[in-house]
Design a protein around this motif. Structure first.
Motif, PDB file in Angstrom:
ATOM      1  N   PRO A  94    -129.177-110.376 -66.023  1.00 46.23           N
ATOM      2  CA  PRO A  94    -129.241-108.923 -65.886  1.00 46.23           C
ATOM      3  C   PRO A  94    -127.884-108.398 -65.409  1.00 46.23           C
ATOM      4  O   PRO A  94    -127.144-109.102 -64.721  1.00 46.23           O
ATOM      5  N   ILE A  96    -125.545-105.045 -63.827  1.00 45.51           N
ATOM      6  CA  ILE A  96    -125.345-103.711 -63.259  1.00 45.51           C
ATOM      7  C   ILE A  96    -123.896-103.329 -63.519  1.00 45.51           C
ATOM      8  O   ILE A  96    -122.976-104.076 -63.167  1.00 45.51           O
ATOM      9  N   ALA A 129    -131.613-107.381 -69.091  1.00 46.00           N
ATOM     10  CA  ALA A 129    -131.708-105.946 -68.805  1.00 46.00           C
ATOM     11  C   ALA A 129    -130.403-105.442 -68.227  1.00 46.00           C
ATOM     12  O   ALA A 129    -129.621-106.197 -67.657  1.00 46.00           O
ATOM     13  N   HIS A 130    -130.177-104.142 -68.383  1.00 44.14           N
ATOM     14  CA  HIS A 130    -128.897-103.574 -67.966  1.00 44.14           C
ATOM     15  C   HIS A 130    -129.122-102.237 -67.251  1.00 44.14           C
ATOM     16  O   HIS A 130    -130.024-101.475 -67.581  1.00 44.14           O
ATOM     17  N   TYR A 131    -128.255-101.964 -66.316  1.00 40.71           N
ATOM     18  CA  TYR A 131    -128.405-100.786 -65.478  1.00 40.71           C
ATOM     19  C   TYR A 131    -127.029-100.160 -65.278  1.00 40.71           C
ATOM     20  O   TYR A 131    -126.122-100.803 -64.768  1.00 40.71           O
ATOM     21  N   TYR A 373    -136.176-104.009 -61.907  1.00 45.56           N
ATOM     22  CA  TYR A 373    -136.316-103.972 -63.365  1.00 45.56           C
ATOM     23  C   TYR A 373    -136.921-102.674 -63.879  1.00 45.56           C
ATOM     24  O   TYR A 373    -136.800-102.357 -65.060  1.00 45.56           O
ATOM     25  N   CYS A 376    -134.065-100.593 -65.158  1.00 42.71           N
ATOM     26  CA  CYS A 376    -133.212-101.152 -66.209  1.00 42.71           C
ATOM     27  C   CYS A 376    -133.682-100.783 -67.603  1.00 42.71           C
ATOM     28  O   CYS A 376    -134.819-100.380 -67.820  1.00 42.71           O
TER      29      CYS A 376
END
Length: 396
Positions: A94, A96, A129-131, A373, A376
């Motif tokens: 993941p 950020i 996942a990306h934020y 999550y 995200c």
């Protein structure tokens, strides 16, 4: 679920702070550099291998605080994610990533495409996942987690291109209260180069060295007028800066003025420029920028917020960014804000131990949030709904 393998990239205009949340971050220059005496180019921390860092030519991905040269940025990111630096496996990592305040949608779209499409792995996992969010959001999150009694935070982020003053209330920034000052580390380094070039030695092409001079020798005066009088009439404020020769001295250093030099090194005699250069943060008009300084902008920002929030904002002023490392800045801002703020409000200004990586550590705290999550966007969601979902979820 608490994770320990989240990759956090605080993508600053001067340097990127990057690393896995289980470790400490690496600080990587966010640029490509070329030296006069060597044909090869240096990416990120490869500059440490340069045998003569004087006269380095910089190719920057950021212009005026925004990411515009994606070709250069992609080269730097490839280095950061490579085995040489962080050795990232995007199939199960993941991510950020920070971006500037009020970032343009066109820039956000390209960033989404690069991270979701160019860096993606063939096997798609829900964990991929990306934020995206502002560095200021992470600083506020970090501050509030360590100060649970604080309902507000007034963040002063003084970085490479700009200084932003941003009021936060319960982790939400109040956009009408954001103030921007067009003074950051780049302006101060360029101003120092001009002063030294006019008074002593031509250093307009010595950005790398003069940035070190600024970091090592400059400080914020507590009484600017008085210190200027002392510097102009006596030698009390004078200090010498021994310039590097990149053989026996890799980085210059400050010493008392007038000491005998037995090594034949080049010396800069520094006097009022030591405190006159950082003064631009508090008095931008001194260098021809007709804007408020930090202290005045703090007052203006707080005054734009609801009255019931003002005492909390004055009591929780947090200064971060590279410029926050100038000695004396906290005391000066505390003194000036206390003078201008209403008497009934307490004023408290804080600078963390490491103001440069404070946002990165905020990302580390965020990655340990059980609801991480839910913030995200996964690769699967991006492929289904595209940029619109990112704009909705990453409202910056």
């Amino acid at each position: 679920m608490i994770l320990n393998n989240v990759l956090i990239l605080d993508n600053g205009a001067h340097c990127a702070k990057v690393g896995y949340s289980a470790k400490e971050p690496k600080i990587v220059p966010n640029c490509i550099m070329k030296a006069k005496s060597q044909r090869r180019r240096f990416i990120g921390n490869q500059v440490d291998e340069c045998s003569d860092a004087s006269g380095l030519f910089y190719i920057l991905p950021f212009r005026k605080g925004y990411l515009l040269n994606f070709e250069v940025q992609k080269i730097v990111w490839d280095y950061i994610f490579s085995r040489e630096c962080c050795r990232v496996n995007f199939s199960d990592t993941p991510l950020i990533v920070t971006e500037p305040y009020f970032n343009f949608h066109s820039i956000q779209e390209v960033m989404n495409e690069i991270f979701f499409e160019e860096y993606e792995c063939k096997s798609l996992l829900k964990m991929n996942a990306h934020y995206f969010l502002n560095a200021g959001d992470l600083c506020n999150y970090n501050y509030r987690k360590h100060n649970p009694q604080a309902v507000c935070c007034l963040l002063v982020d003084s970085g490479y291109s700009f200084t932003h003053i941003t009021p936060y209330f319960k982790d939400k920034k109040y956009k009408p209260g954001i103030r921007r000052i067009d003074v950051g580390g780049k302006v101060l380094t360029n101003h120092l180069k001009e002063i030294i070039s006019y008074r002593q030695l031509h250093v307009m092409e010595e950005t790398y060295v003069m940035n070190q001079v600024k970091e090592d020798a400059c400080y914020v005066s507590q009484n600017f007028i008085k210190d200027m009088e002392i510097a102009n009439n006596t030698k009390e404020k004078a200090r010498d800066y021994v310039l590097p020769d990149f053989t026996s001295i890799r980085r210059g250093y400050v010493r008392a003025a007038g000491q005998p030099d037995e090594g034949g090194h080049q010396i800069l005699r520094l006097n009022n420029e030591q405190f006159a250069v950082p003064e631009a943060l508090l008095r931008p008009s001194d260098i021809g920028i007709p804007q408020m300084g930090i202290s005045e902008a703090i007052i203006n920002s707080v005054s734009s917020c609801a009255e019931e929030l003002r005492p909390h904002l004055y009591n929780n002023i947090l200064i971060v960014g590279g410029c926050a490392r100038f000695p004396g800045l906290r005391e000066r801002v505390q003194q000036e804000v206390r003078t201008m703020a209403p008497e009934e409000y307490d004023v408290r200004v804080t600078i963390p131990e490491d103001p440069i990586t404070y946002a990165w550590h905020g990302g580390k705290v965020l990655s340990q949030d059980p609801e991480f999550y839910t913030y995200c966007v996964s690769k699967e969601e991006y492929e289904e709904e595209g940029h619109a979902l990112c704009f909705e979820r990453f409202d910056t």
